[in-house]
Design a protein around this motif. Structure first.
Motif, PDB file in Angstrom:
ATOM      1  N   GLY A  98       0.779  -1.224   0.000  1.00 60.27           N
ATOM      2  CA  GLY A  98       0.000   0.000   0.000  1.00 60.27           C
ATOM      3  C   GLY A  98       0.812   1.275   0.000  1.00 60.27           C
ATOM      4  N   LEU A  99       2.034   1.187  -0.499  1.00 56.54           N
ATOM      5  CA  LEU A  99       2.899   2.369  -0.582  1.00 56.54           C
ATOM      6  C   LEU A  99       3.109   2.758  -2.037  1.00 56.54           C
ATOM      7  N   THR A 100       3.477   3.999  -2.261  1.00 53.21           N
ATOM      8  CA  THR A 100       3.942   4.387  -3.582  1.00 53.21           C
ATOM      9  C   THR A 100       5.412   3.986  -3.677  1.00 53.21           C
ATOM     10  N   PRO A 101       5.951   3.821  -4.880  1.00 56.02           N
ATOM     11  CA  PRO A 101       7.377   3.492  -4.995  1.00 56.02           C
ATOM     12  C   PRO A 101       8.264   4.585  -4.402  1.00 56.02           C
ATOM     13  N   VAL A 102       7.807   5.844  -4.444  1.00 55.23           N
ATOM     14  CA  VAL A 102       8.569   6.947  -3.853  1.00 55.23           C
ATOM     15  C   VAL A 102       8.609   6.810  -2.330  1.00 55.23           C
ATOM     16  N   GLN A 103       7.495   6.439  -1.734  1.00 55.89           N
ATOM     17  CA  GLN A 103       7.460   6.239  -0.286  1.00 55.89           C
ATOM     18  C   GLN A 103       8.415   5.126   0.135  1.00 55.89           C
ATOM     19  N   LEU A 104       8.431   4.048  -0.635  1.00 54.86           N
ATOM     20  CA  LEU A 104       9.315   2.931  -0.314  1.00 54.86           C
ATOM     21  C   LEU A 104      10.776   3.352  -0.408  1.00 54.86           C
ATOM     22  N   ALA A 105      11.144   3.982  -1.523  1.00 56.03           N
ATOM     23  CA  ALA A 105      12.550   4.338  -1.760  1.00 56.03           C
ATOM     24  C   ALA A 105      13.043   5.376  -0.759  1.00 56.03           C
ATOM     25  N   LEU A 106      12.261   6.424  -0.539  1.00 53.86           N
ATOM     26  CA  LEU A 106      12.691   7.474   0.387  1.00 53.86           C
ATOM     27  C   LEU A 106      12.618   7.002   1.834  1.00 53.86           C
ATOM     28  N   GLY A 107      11.617   6.199   2.150  1.00 51.16           N
ATOM     29  CA  GLY A 107      11.512   5.679   3.504  1.00 51.16           C
ATOM     30  C   GLY A 107      12.685   4.786   3.860  1.00 51.16           C
ATOM     31  N   PHE A 108      13.140   3.994   2.889  1.00 55.55           N
ATOM     32  CA  PHE A 108      14.290   3.119   3.129  1.00 55.55           C
ATOM     33  C   PHE A 108      15.539   3.932   3.465  1.00 55.55           C
ATOM     34  N   VAL A 109      15.860   4.921   2.642  1.00 55.92           N
ATOM     35  CA  VAL A 109      17.060   5.732   2.879  1.00 55.92           C
ATOM     36  C   VAL A 109      16.909   6.522   4.176  1.00 55.92           C
ATOM     37  N   ARG A 110      15.741   7.093   4.399  1.00 61.19           N
ATOM     38  CA  ARG A 110      15.483   7.865   5.622  1.00 61.19           C
ATOM     39  C   ARG A 110      15.796   7.071   6.879  1.00 61.19           C
ATOM     40  N   ASP A 111      15.451   5.788   6.888  1.00 54.73           N
ATOM     41  CA  ASP A 111      15.563   4.964   8.087  1.00 54.73           C
ATOM     42  C   ASP A 111      16.951   4.403   8.341  1.00 54.73           C
ATOM     43  N   ARG A 112      17.878   4.524   7.383  1.00 57.30           N
ATOM     44  CA  ARG A 112      19.224   3.994   7.621  1.00 57.30           C
ATOM     45  C   ARG A 112      19.869   4.810   8.732  1.00 57.30           C
ATOM     46  N   PRO A 113      20.399   4.169   9.762  1.00 52.59           N
ATOM     47  CA  PRO A 113      20.960   4.908  10.904  1.00 52.59           C
ATOM     48  C   PRO A 113      22.181   5.752  10.573  1.00 52.59           C
ATOM     49  N   PHE A 114      22.817   5.471   9.440  1.00 55.43           N
ATOM     50  CA  PHE A 114      24.032   6.221   9.069  1.00 55.43           C
ATOM     51  C   PHE A 114      23.735   7.365   8.106  1.00 55.43           C
ATOM     52  N   VAL A 115      22.470   7.580   7.740  1.00 58.32           N
ATOM     53  CA  VAL A 115      22.099   8.683   6.857  1.00 58.32           C
ATOM     54  C   VAL A 115      21.664   9.880   7.693  1.00 58.32           C
ATOM     55  N   THR A 116      22.373  10.996   7.549  1.00 60.72           N
ATOM     56  CA  THR A 116      22.010  12.210   8.278  1.00 60.72           C
ATOM     57  C   THR A 116      20.943  12.995   7.540  1.00 60.72           C
TER      58      THR A 116
END
Length: 403
Positions: A338-356
């Protein structure tokens, strides 16, 4: 009805058994609860802010990317997007002396000029301005007055900064980054280090000494690198520590569902807060827009207008068949949950603990709004079942855009 008047819900209106005073009290409670709920949702969907390396800078988890300004976007469109980004809480802008991209002598510097004109009517102290000095190049000598080859030496750095300050209409740069190294490294999709391409380079100590002078002059606050390797980060860190020179606080590298390994293998360890404490500014979290899924239908208007088709050869690594296969699987995974591909891609990068911070660009306010909304409104963190799906695809397609 007068502005600010309280509208009493039908269920609370006088019915003979409740006093007017109690009706109003109940109505106020109902309205206050509604306001609290709205405010809680706004807070939930608000941007977060994080410290950039060892600096005093607190930056938003989204950085406004600007490389389309002056090529795909007019100045009016650029100003609209910059203002909207600021309204949404984005406090850091990323530009470069090379912008807009693709690089051309006729357009070089327009991005900075558009930003500089916008800054004239906005408080400079509310904006964190990041820019980049070009690395080694034999094809972009038009950026300098008297140079056939661009190098990351004192003369080139100084000239770059002076010109950037003028275009940007500012007295200082918050974060100055080396766009790509002076030495040979595997860049922009090239995956394997080719030792036959090794060349002499400007010693890193000399590069840091040049930056130190600009910091002393008050023209630069902090420094960082971009498109760097673990070797490079460690060399910069070691030189700063041993010689007593400015330390790099950030690294701007590509990172997305289609390009993970080059950072995850060992740069994560090098940049960890307990080691070098270098913050990652992740660029191309949508892999040049390909992870939006718009290029899957080659005949669609979105695909035809996209950068990968507007500029033949640009980021062509994302148009490879194997990269498209992986993109299709991520597209289907998003749809399943139930996500858009943009939500999936940005959510993944957002959640990485090493991404500021994730660097997000757009060519319209509507597109920027969609990206920001997708970033902030998607569940934090992505649920385990979605992460399991991502891991399954990753095991089959490690870095499908590499060549």
């Amino acid at each position: 009805m007068a502005s600010g008047s309280i509208v009493i819900p039908a269920s609370l209106r006088y019915n003979g058994g409740i006093s007017r005073q109690k009706q109003c009290r109940s109505a106020k409670i109902c309205i206050n609860k509604r306001r609290i709920a709205i405010r809680a949702k706004q807070v939930e969907n608000a941007l977060q802010y994080r410290k950039l390396g060892d600096s005093e800078l607190q930056i938003s988890e989204i950085t406004m990317g600007t490389m389309t300004f002056g090529q795909q976007n007019t100045e009016k469109e650029a100003h609209e997007m910059l203002s909207y980004a600021l309204e949404r809480g984005i406090n850091i802008l990323d530009t470069a002396e090379a912008y807009p991209i693709p690089m051309k002598k006729e357009t070089q510097g327009r991005t900075d000029i558009y930003i500089g004109n916008w800054l004239k009517s906005h408080p400079r102290d509310k904006v964190i301005l990041a820019t980049k000095v070009c690395g080694y190049s034999e094809r972009s000598s038009y950026l300098r007055e008297n140079a056939r080859v661009l190098r990351v030496d004192a003369a080139n750095i100084k000239e770059s900064v002076e010109k950037s300050l003028k275009r940007l209409n500012t007295e200082y740069i918050d974060l100055l980054q080396i766009h790509w190294p002076d030495r040979y490294v595997a860049l922009f999709g090239e995956y394997t280090y080719d030792s036959s391409k090794w060349r002499p380079s400007v010693p890193i100590v000399e590069q840091l000494q040049a930056f130190q002078e600009l910091i002393k002059e008050g023209k630069v606050r902090y420094i960082g690198v971009s498109n760097e390797t673990s070797y490079g980060v460690m060399e910069f860190f070691h030189a700063a520590k041993v010689v007593g020179l400015p330390k790099i606080i950030s690294i701007q590298n590509s990172y997305s569902l289609l390009g993970r390994c080059k950072f995850e293998v060992d740069l994560v360890e090098v940049c960890h807060p307990n080691n070098c404490n270098i913050s990652l500014l992740a660029y191309s979290p949508l892999a040049g827009g390909s992870l939006s899924g718009k290029y899957l239908d080659v005949d669609s208007e979105a695909a035809k207008k996209g950068r990968l088709n507007l500029f033949p050869g640009y980021m062509e690594r994302y148009n490879k068949s194997i990269a498209k296969e992986a993109t299709e699987l991520y597209y289907q995974l998003a749809k399943k949950h139930g996500l858009t591909p943009v939500q999936l891609a940005l959510g993944f990068v957002r959640d990485r603990p090493f991404v500021t911070s994730s660097i997000i660009g757009a060519t319209s306010v509507d597109q920027l709004k969609e990206d920001i909304d997708a970033f902030v409104a998607t569940e934090r963190p992505l649920p385990p079942e979605i992460m399991m799906g991502i891991d399954t695809i990753f095991k089959r397609y490690k870095d499908p855009a590499a060549f």
